[in-house]
Enzyme design. Structure first.
Site, PDB file in Angstrom:
ATOM      1  N   GLU A 109     -15.443  -3.400  -6.224  1.00  0.00           N
ATOM      2  CA  GLU A 109     -16.081  -3.318  -4.911  1.00  0.00           C
ATOM      3  C   GLU A 109     -16.202  -1.869  -4.440  1.00  0.00           C
ATOM      4  O   GLU A 109     -15.321  -1.051  -4.688  1.00  0.00           O
ATOM      5  CB  GLU A 109     -15.270  -4.115  -3.886  1.00  0.00           C
ATOM      6  CG  GLU A 109     -15.344  -5.608  -4.132  1.00  0.00           C
ATOM      7  CD  GLU A 109     -14.564  -6.410  -3.093  1.00  0.00           C
ATOM      8  OE1 GLU A 109     -15.138  -7.371  -2.564  1.00  0.00           O
ATOM      9  OE2 GLU A 109     -13.399  -6.092  -2.823  1.00  0.00           O
ATOM     10  N   CYS A 122     -17.314   4.703  -0.271  1.00  0.00           N
ATOM     11  CA  CYS A 122     -15.912   4.516  -0.630  1.00  0.00           C
ATOM     12  C   CYS A 122     -15.890   3.852  -2.006  1.00  0.00           C
ATOM     13  O   CYS A 122     -16.393   2.747  -2.165  1.00  0.00           O
ATOM     14  CB  CYS A 122     -15.256   3.624   0.431  1.00  0.00           C
ATOM     15  SG  CYS A 122     -13.538   3.218   0.056  1.00  0.00           S
ATOM     16  N   CYS A 129      -4.748  -2.857  -8.690  1.00  0.00           N
ATOM     17  CA  CYS A 129      -3.843  -1.745  -8.425  1.00  0.00           C
ATOM     18  C   CYS A 129      -2.427  -2.209  -8.730  1.00  0.00           C
ATOM     19  O   CYS A 129      -2.098  -3.377  -8.563  1.00  0.00           O
ATOM     20  CB  CYS A 129      -3.955  -1.356  -6.946  1.00  0.00           C
ATOM     21  SG  CYS A 129      -2.946   0.087  -6.496  1.00  0.00           S
ATOM     22  N   CYS A 133       1.710  -2.081  -2.519  1.00  0.00           N
ATOM     23  CA  CYS A 133       1.896  -1.927  -1.061  1.00  0.00           C
ATOM     24  C   CYS A 133       1.740  -3.292  -0.378  1.00  0.00           C
ATOM     25  O   CYS A 133       0.802  -4.037  -0.669  1.00  0.00           O
ATOM     26  CB  CYS A 133       0.887  -0.938  -0.481  1.00  0.00           C
ATOM     27  SG  CYS A 133       1.035   0.715  -1.179  1.00  0.00           S
ATOM     28  N   CYS A 136      -1.685  -4.416   1.562  1.00  0.00           N
ATOM     29  CA  CYS A 136      -2.995  -4.132   0.952  1.00  0.00           C
ATOM     30  C   CYS A 136      -3.453  -5.250   0.021  1.00  0.00           C
ATOM     31  O   CYS A 136      -2.684  -5.724  -0.828  1.00  0.00           O
ATOM     32  CB  CYS A 136      -2.892  -2.823   0.174  1.00  0.00           C
ATOM     33  SG  CYS A 136      -4.448  -2.313  -0.566  1.00  0.00           S
ATOM     34  N   GLY A 176      -7.505   0.535  -6.073  1.00  0.00           N
ATOM     35  CA  GLY A 176      -6.828   1.353  -7.083  1.00  0.00           C
ATOM     36  C   GLY A 176      -6.136   2.580  -6.527  1.00  0.00           C
ATOM     37  O   GLY A 176      -6.362   2.983  -5.388  1.00  0.00           O
ATOM     38  N   GLU A 177      -5.281   3.143  -7.361  1.00  0.00           N
ATOM     39  CA  GLU A 177      -4.575   4.376  -7.008  1.00  0.00           C
ATOM     40  C   GLU A 177      -5.185   5.495  -7.867  1.00  0.00           C
ATOM     41  O   GLU A 177      -4.957   5.536  -9.077  1.00  0.00           O
ATOM     42  CB  GLU A 177      -3.070   4.201  -7.273  1.00  0.00           C
ATOM     43  CG  GLU A 177      -2.259   5.480  -7.260  1.00  0.00           C
ATOM     44  CD  GLU A 177      -2.475   6.361  -6.035  1.00  0.00           C
ATOM     45  OE1 GLU A 177      -2.429   5.868  -4.899  1.00  0.00           O
ATOM     46  OE2 GLU A 177      -2.704   7.574  -6.222  1.00  0.00           O
ATOM     47  N   LEU A 232       0.718   7.425   4.191  1.00  0.00           N
ATOM     48  CA  LEU A 232       2.118   7.590   4.573  1.00  0.00           C
ATOM     49  C   LEU A 232       2.690   6.287   5.151  1.00  0.00           C
ATOM     50  O   LEU A 232       3.636   5.729   4.628  1.00  0.00           O
ATOM     51  CB  LEU A 232       2.237   8.736   5.577  1.00  0.00           C
ATOM     52  CG  LEU A 232       3.600   9.369   5.721  1.00  0.00           C
ATOM     53  CD1 LEU A 232       4.080   9.975   4.422  1.00  0.00           C
ATOM     54  CD2 LEU A 232       3.578  10.439   6.819  1.00  0.00           C
ATOM     55  N   HIS A 233       2.105   5.846   6.237  1.00  0.00           N
ATOM     56  CA  HIS A 233       2.403   4.540   6.840  1.00  0.00           C
ATOM     57  C   HIS A 233       3.817   4.341   7.371  1.00  0.00           C
ATOM     58  O   HIS A 233       4.096   3.314   8.000  1.00  0.00           O
ATOM     59  CB  HIS A 233       2.071   3.395   5.873  1.00  0.00           C
ATOM     60  CG  HIS A 233       0.674   3.439   5.351  1.00  0.00           C
ATOM     61  ND1 HIS A 233      -0.426   3.671   6.144  1.00  0.00           N
ATOM     62  CD2 HIS A 233       0.188   3.312   4.087  1.00  0.00           C
ATOM     63  CE1 HIS A 233      -1.517   3.665   5.408  1.00  0.00           C
ATOM     64  NE2 HIS A 233      -1.170   3.460   4.162  1.00  0.00           N
ATOM     65  N   ASN A 307      -5.634  -3.594   9.003  1.00  0.00           N
ATOM     66  CA  ASN A 307      -6.680  -4.607   8.899  1.00  0.00           C
ATOM     67  C   ASN A 307      -6.093  -5.905   8.370  1.00  0.00           C
ATOM     68  O   ASN A 307      -5.259  -5.880   7.472  1.00  0.00           O
ATOM     69  CB  ASN A 307      -7.789  -4.127   7.952  1.00  0.00           C
ATOM     70  CG  ASN A 307      -8.573  -2.989   8.563  1.00  0.00           C
ATOM     71  OD1 ASN A 307      -9.049  -3.094   9.696  1.00  0.00           O
ATOM     72  ND2 ASN A 307      -8.679  -1.885   7.843  1.00  0.00           N
ATOM     73  N   CYS A 350     -10.473  -0.731   5.124  1.00  0.00           N
ATOM     74  CA  CYS A 350      -9.321  -0.270   4.335  1.00  0.00           C
ATOM     75  C   CYS A 350      -8.379  -1.412   3.994  1.00  0.00           C
ATOM     76  O   CYS A 350      -7.981  -2.178   4.854  1.00  0.00           O
ATOM     77  CB  CYS A 350      -8.499   0.742   5.122  1.00  0.00           C
ATOM     78  SG  CYS A 350      -9.341   2.267   5.400  1.00  0.00           S
TER      79      CYS A 350
HETATM   80  N1  SAH Z   1      -4.253   3.844  -3.460  1.00  0.00           N
HETATM   81  C1  SAH Z   1      -4.774   4.849  -2.619  1.00  0.00           C
HETATM   82  C2  SAH Z   1      -6.212   4.661  -2.200  1.00  0.00           C
HETATM   83  C3  SAH Z   1      -6.696   3.318  -1.737  1.00  0.00           C
HETATM   84  S1  SAH Z   1      -6.225   2.672  -0.197  1.00  0.00           S
HETATM   85  C4  SAH Z   1      -3.892   5.054  -1.433  1.00  0.00           C
HETATM   86  O1  SAH Z   1      -2.892   4.347  -1.312  1.00  0.00           O
HETATM   87  O2  SAH Z   1      -4.136   5.940  -0.633  1.00  0.00           O
HETATM   88  C5  SAH Z   1      -7.120   3.356   1.084  1.00  0.00           C
HETATM   89  C6  SAH Z   1      -6.317   3.402   2.368  1.00  0.00           C
HETATM   90  O3  SAH Z   1      -6.259   2.129   3.034  1.00  0.00           O
HETATM   91  C7  SAH Z   1      -4.877   3.805   2.137  1.00  0.00           C
HETATM   92  O4  SAH Z   1      -4.481   4.692   3.112  1.00  0.00           O
HETATM   93  C8  SAH Z   1      -4.182   2.471   2.298  1.00  0.00           C
HETATM   94  O5  SAH Z   1      -2.820   2.627   2.543  1.00  0.00           O
HETATM   95  C9  SAH Z   1      -4.932   1.862   3.437  1.00  0.00           C
HETATM   96  N2  SAH Z   1      -4.738   0.442   3.607  1.00  0.00           N
HETATM   97  C10 SAH Z   1      -4.367  -0.466   2.692  1.00  0.00           C
HETATM   98  N3  SAH Z   1      -4.307  -1.694   3.224  1.00  0.00           N
HETATM   99  C11 SAH Z   1      -4.656  -1.562   4.525  1.00  0.00           C
HETATM  100  C12 SAH Z   1      -4.806  -2.473   5.589  1.00  0.00           C
HETATM  101  N4  SAH Z   1      -4.589  -3.774   5.412  1.00  0.00           N
HETATM  102  N5  SAH Z   1      -5.183  -1.977   6.776  1.00  0.00           N
HETATM  103  C13 SAH Z   1      -5.440  -0.680   6.949  1.00  0.00           C
HETATM  104  N6  SAH Z   1      -5.339   0.231   5.987  1.00  0.00           N
HETATM  105  C14 SAH Z   1      -4.929  -0.202   4.775  1.00  0.00           C
END
Ligand code: SAH
Length: 364
Positions: A109, A122, A129, A133, A136, A176-177, A232-233, A307, A350
């Protein structure tokens, strides 16, 4: 790293079995020159072919009208184009989510976001992945495989062909990462930003990582002008470990040191991505801890109310508290913006992109 990570290692397959070798759209110009030279072709043909592949985003060799028919035939097996399976358009904001089929049948996607300052794509860097996390969707089914440079580029080229519009920004923030597919992503950036291709400015390319410390350091040494975003989160090790398995491998201290090294080596700022999850990481104290990490680095913070992903059950922080969180950061001298989330209604925001196949109930 996490158990999830280790379990998946043995399943990793970085090749793309469905792609016929050689993969011409993954080659640099000098490599194409060597390749064509071996076929007995004059050197200038490589420039012509490169331009068709990367500047004009040609889908098939038939379009390459200044190449002799015999050559077009000889390169046909090495040129693959992503097949568009589905396009979903957001009724809310015009965001377009694309589902592409890769040569071996894997589905990927990508999202086209239309901002005032231009079009952003994007892209996904892997099918699925393995980072695990907890908030995600991309990680729910683990990693199928990494994508080749051509497969990442094709997401942008196919969207260009579809819309006829110029793409000015690219974010590697899809499935993906990216730093778990380091070499391919680096080559993707090289081909995307080089003069003979779409020639997108490095400054308009963002790579987002959950925090693979050795690869961040390696990337710093490439001295690119891209933007590095760190997902970071959470601003303490304990909190981060609870939602991101990668945090068990690399402590925040190491991650911050790697970020400082990146800033030092490249002269670029880093961005922190911080998804606000109700009741998990959204208190005043969290904001305070976050400011302590961001301030010394001069990092910009992107706040994203999490999200919804059906399987996670996590809820976004409510609006008033998001604003208070932002204010708290700013009062401590940290630049923070609240990300405008585009494409939520089509699961294009995201963390909503997922590894899937066409038999999934959500697929079509
Ligand atoms: N793997 C990479 C790139 C993909 S994620 C990374 O971790 O950065 C793109 C962004 O969306 C990242 O910052 C990820 O943490 C965030 N993300 C993942 N799930 C999300 C969600 N449910 N709501 C908001 N952001 C989210």
């Amino acid at each position: 790293m996490s158990e999830n990570h280790d379990e998946n290692v043995k399943n990793e397959n970085t090749g793309s079995p469905g792609i016929l070798s050689p993969d011409l759209r993954s080659m640099t110009l000098p490599e194409l020159q060597d390749f064509l030279q071996e076929l007995g072709e004059p050197k200038f043909r490589a420039g012509q072919l490169f331009s068709w592949l990367h500047e004009k985003c040609a889908r098939t060799p038939e379009e390459m009208t200044n190449l002799p028919a015999s050559l077009r035939q000889r390169v046909a097996d090495g040129i693959f184009a992503a097949e568009t399976v589905q396009v979903q358009v957001s009724a809310e904001d015009g965001t377009r989510k694309y589902l592409f089929r890769m040569p071996d049948g894997e589905l990927v996607e990508s999202v086209l976001l239309r901002y005032h300052h231009g079009n952003t794509v994007c892209v996904s860097s892997q099918v699925g992945c393995r980072m695990g996390c907890s908030f995600c969707a991309s990680t729910l089914k683990g990693l199928s495989r990494s994508l080749r440079p051509s497969e990442i580029l094709e997401q942008i080229y196919a969207i260009t062909r579809d819309t006829g519009e110029r793409i000015s920004n690219v974010v590697v923030m899809g499935m993906g990462e990216p730093l778990d597919n380091y070499e391919n992503v680096l080559r993707f950036i090289e081909l995307l930003t080089c003069e003979g291709g779409l020639h997108i400015s490095q400054r308009n390319v963002t790579v987002s990582t959950c925090g693979l410390v050795p690869e961040i350091r390696k990337l710093a040494g490439e001295h690119l002008q891209i933007t590095l975003a760190i997902s970071l989160h959470a601003a303490t090790d304990a909190q981060r470990q609870a939602i991101m398995p990668i945090a068990k491998r690399y402590a925040l201290k190491e991650l911050m040191e790697a970020c400082a090294f990146y800033v030092e080596e490249t002269g670029r700022r880093v961005t922190f991505e911080y998804s606000l999850i109700r009741g998990v990481n959204d208190t005043e104290e969290d904001a305070q801890n976050l400011s302590k990490l961001a301030k010394p680095l001069g990092a910009h913070v992107n706040l994203i109310p999490v999200n919804p992903v059906r399987e996670t059950g996590m809820q976004p922080t409510e609006r008033g508290q998001v604003l208070a969180f932002q204010k708290k950061l700013e009062s401590r001298g940290v630049n923070a913006t609240i990300r405008r989330e585009l494409g939520r209604d089509i699961d294009g925001a995201c963390g909503q992109l997922r590894n899937r196949n066409l038999t999934d109930e959500t697929a079509l």
